[in-house]
Design a protein around this motif. Sequence first.
Motif, PDB file in Angstrom:
ATOM      1  N   MET A 200       0.738  -1.160   0.119  1.00  0.00           N
ATOM      2  CA  MET A 200       0.023  -0.050   0.043  1.00  0.00           C
ATOM      3  C   MET A 200       1.011   1.273  -0.023  1.00  0.00           C
ATOM      4  N   ALA A 201       0.545   2.287  -0.722  1.00  0.00           N
ATOM      5  CA  ALA A 201       1.461   3.450  -1.055  1.00  0.00           C
ATOM      6  C   ALA A 201       1.332   4.229   0.433  1.00  0.00           C
ATOM      7  N   HIS A 202       2.237   5.021   0.703  1.00  0.00           N
ATOM      8  CA  HIS A 202       2.140   5.857   1.928  1.00  0.00           C
ATOM      9  C   HIS A 202       1.156   6.965   1.552  1.00  0.00           C
ATOM     10  N   PRO A 203       0.638   7.639   2.703  1.00  0.00           N
ATOM     11  CA  PRO A 203      -0.296   8.870   2.366  1.00  0.00           C
ATOM     12  C   PRO A 203       0.689   9.941   1.644  1.00  0.00           C
ATOM     13  N   LEU A 204      -0.051  10.735   0.717  1.00  0.00           N
ATOM     14  CA  LEU A 204       0.404  12.016   0.033  1.00  0.00           C
ATOM     15  C   LEU A 204       1.145  12.776   1.206  1.00  0.00           C
ATOM     16  N   ARG A 205       2.296  13.204   0.923  1.00  0.00           N
ATOM     17  CA  ARG A 205       2.972  14.077   1.864  1.00  0.00           C
ATOM     18  C   ARG A 205       3.104  15.419   1.352  1.00  0.00           C
ATOM     19  N   ILE A 206       2.657  16.336   1.834  1.00  0.00           N
ATOM     20  CA  ILE A 206       2.607  17.605   1.426  1.00  0.00           C
ATOM     21  C   ILE A 206       3.369  18.460   2.347  1.00  0.00           C
ATOM     22  N   VAL A 207       4.344  19.393   1.986  1.00  0.00           N
ATOM     23  CA  VAL A 207       5.218  20.028   2.917  1.00  0.00           C
ATOM     24  C   VAL A 207       5.222  21.426   2.337  1.00  0.00           C
ATOM     25  N   ALA A 208       5.036  22.501   3.319  1.00  0.00           N
ATOM     26  CA  ALA A 208       5.200  23.624   2.641  1.00  0.00           C
ATOM     27  C   ALA A 208       6.189  24.373   3.434  1.00  0.00           C
ATOM     28  N   VAL A 209       7.222  25.294   2.717  1.00  0.00           N
ATOM     29  CA  VAL A 209       8.233  26.050   3.097  1.00  0.00           C
ATOM     30  C   VAL A 209       7.669  27.429   3.155  1.00  0.00           C
ATOM     31  N   SER A 210       8.138  27.999   4.333  1.00  0.00           N
ATOM     32  CA  SER A 210       7.741  29.570   4.478  1.00  0.00           C
ATOM     33  C   SER A 210       8.855  30.225   4.737  1.00  0.00           C
ATOM     34  N   GLY A 211       9.271  31.110   3.733  1.00  0.00           N
ATOM     35  CA  GLY A 211      10.577  31.922   3.881  1.00  0.00           C
ATOM     36  C   GLY A 211      10.505  33.142   4.737  1.00  0.00           C
ATOM     37  N   GLY A 212       9.444  33.224   5.601  1.00  0.00           N
ATOM     38  CA  GLY A 212       9.349  34.344   6.371  1.00  0.00           C
ATOM     39  C   GLY A 212      10.384  34.229   7.646  1.00  0.00           C
ATOM     40  N   LEU A 213      10.708  35.374   7.962  1.00  0.00           N
ATOM     41  CA  LEU A 213      11.917  35.373   9.223  1.00  0.00           C
ATOM     42  C   LEU A 213      10.946  35.671  10.527  1.00  0.00           C
ATOM     43  N   GLN A 214       9.694  36.033  10.617  1.00  0.00           N
ATOM     44  CA  GLN A 214       9.141  36.149  11.956  1.00  0.00           C
ATOM     45  C   GLN A 214       8.105  35.335  11.958  1.00  0.00           C
ATOM     46  N   ARG A 215       7.682  35.332  13.045  1.00  0.00           N
ATOM     47  CA  ARG A 215       6.308  34.695  13.588  1.00  0.00           C
ATOM     48  C   ARG A 215       5.523  35.591  14.264  1.00  0.00           C
ATOM     49  N   PRO A 216       4.282  35.952  13.906  1.00  0.00           N
ATOM     50  CA  PRO A 216       3.590  35.602  13.207  1.00  0.00           C
ATOM     51  C   PRO A 216       4.117  36.066  11.680  1.00  0.00           C
ATOM     52  N   SER A 217       3.685  35.168  10.475  1.00  0.00           N
ATOM     53  CA  SER A 217       4.115  35.321   9.321  1.00  0.00           C
ATOM     54  C   SER A 217       3.370  35.674   8.328  1.00  0.00           C
ATOM     55  N   LYS A 218       2.909  36.453   7.404  1.00  0.00           N
ATOM     56  CA  LYS A 218       2.065  36.388   6.422  1.00  0.00           C
ATOM     57  C   LYS A 218       2.237  35.295   5.169  1.00  0.00           C
ATOM     58  N   ALA A 219       3.815  35.167   4.985  1.00  0.00           N
ATOM     59  CA  ALA A 219       4.001  33.886   4.064  1.00  0.00           C
ATOM     60  C   ALA A 219       3.731  32.539   4.718  1.00  0.00           C
ATOM     61  N   ALA A 220       3.737  32.390   6.205  1.00  0.00           N
ATOM     62  CA  ALA A 220       3.548  31.041   6.857  1.00  0.00           C
ATOM     63  C   ALA A 220       1.823  30.964   6.562  1.00  0.00           C
ATOM     64  N   ALA A 221       1.300  32.125   6.950  1.00  0.00           N
ATOM     65  CA  ALA A 221      -0.234  31.951   6.778  1.00  0.00           C
ATOM     66  C   ALA A 221      -0.834  31.683   5.593  1.00  0.00           C
ATOM     67  N   LEU A 222      -0.151  32.156   4.404  1.00  0.00           N
ATOM     68  CA  LEU A 222      -0.462  31.781   3.145  1.00  0.00           C
ATOM     69  C   LEU A 222      -0.180  30.278   2.696  1.00  0.00           C
ATOM     70  N   ALA A 223       0.983  30.035   3.371  1.00  0.00           N
ATOM     71  CA  ALA A 223       1.321  28.515   3.229  1.00  0.00           C
ATOM     72  C   ALA A 223       0.352  27.338   3.742  1.00  0.00           C
ATOM     73  N   GLU A 224       0.093  27.940   5.164  1.00  0.00           N
ATOM     74  CA  GLU A 224      -0.857  27.197   5.788  1.00  0.00           C
ATOM     75  C   GLU A 224      -2.060  27.027   5.173  1.00  0.00           C
ATOM     76  N   HIS A 225      -2.837  28.129   4.844  1.00  0.00           N
ATOM     77  CA  HIS A 225      -3.838  28.108   3.993  1.00  0.00           C
ATOM     78  C   HIS A 225      -3.960  27.465   2.864  1.00  0.00           C
ATOM     79  N   LEU A 226      -2.804  27.249   1.812  1.00  0.00           N
ATOM     80  CA  LEU A 226      -2.705  26.339   0.673  1.00  0.00           C
ATOM     81  C   LEU A 226      -2.703  25.068   1.049  1.00  0.00           C
ATOM     82  N   LEU A 227      -1.935  24.589   2.177  1.00  0.00           N
ATOM     83  CA  LEU A 227      -1.939  23.213   2.627  1.00  0.00           C
ATOM     84  C   LEU A 227      -3.328  22.874   3.053  1.00  0.00           C
ATOM     85  N   ASP A 228      -4.014  23.479   3.972  1.00  0.00           N
ATOM     86  CA  ASP A 228      -5.333  23.242   4.479  1.00  0.00           C
ATOM     87  C   ASP A 228      -6.294  23.136   3.140  1.00  0.00           C
ATOM     88  N   LEU A 229      -6.375  23.729   1.986  1.00  0.00           N
ATOM     89  CA  LEU A 229      -7.045  23.690   0.649  1.00  0.00           C
ATOM     90  C   LEU A 229      -6.552  22.501   0.283  1.00  0.00           C
TER      91      LEU A 229
END
Length: 193
Positions: A1-30
């Motif tokens: 049986m194949a492994h579950p699909l592994r989706i990895v997001a990389v955020s280049g933002g330097l701070q937290r909270p980060s708009k780049a991380a928020a956008l990446a997380e939104h795309l991951l969730d979609l």
Amino acid sequence: MAHPLRIVAVSGGLQRPSKAAALAEHLLDLIADELPCEQRLVELGPLAPQLAGAVWRSQLPDAVERELAVVEQADVLVVATPVYRGAYTGLFKHFFDFIHQDALVDKPVLLAATGGSERHALVIDHQLRPLFSFFQARTLPLGVYATDQDFTNHRLQSEALIARARLAVQRALPLIALARHTKPLQAEDVVLA
């Protein structure tokens, strides 16, 4: 049986909270709303001190090596970076400089970026696509660019941006499915006449 699909997001933002991380997380969730998968967000900001000064991968601490391996073993990548001076962050580039040059061959990559204004929107096609073309990755058809006005308290608020993100994922799904069922071509598979 194949492994579950592994989706990895990389955020280049330097701070937290980060708009780049928020956008990446939104795309991951979609994507996760459409496909059964394992999700992982790699934030480069906390890794910055451990990346500083490293020239060779062998010089990196285990924590960075683990994150590099997660990216290399992903089935699908989502990359999001803030725009600094018309390009992705130096930290973003430095991290991808350590990725093995064959690790992303034929891997679907959804490109995203954030910036202060619309004038930086071409970063996706002029900076990110060429970088991932070097890796021979399959950059997905639509990138997602967001400005500061698209966020409230580091959360996506713009209906236009949310619709664009949804469309980018919908356009990506057939290519993700195709990549999932297609074995990447290996050098030994090529027969020269």
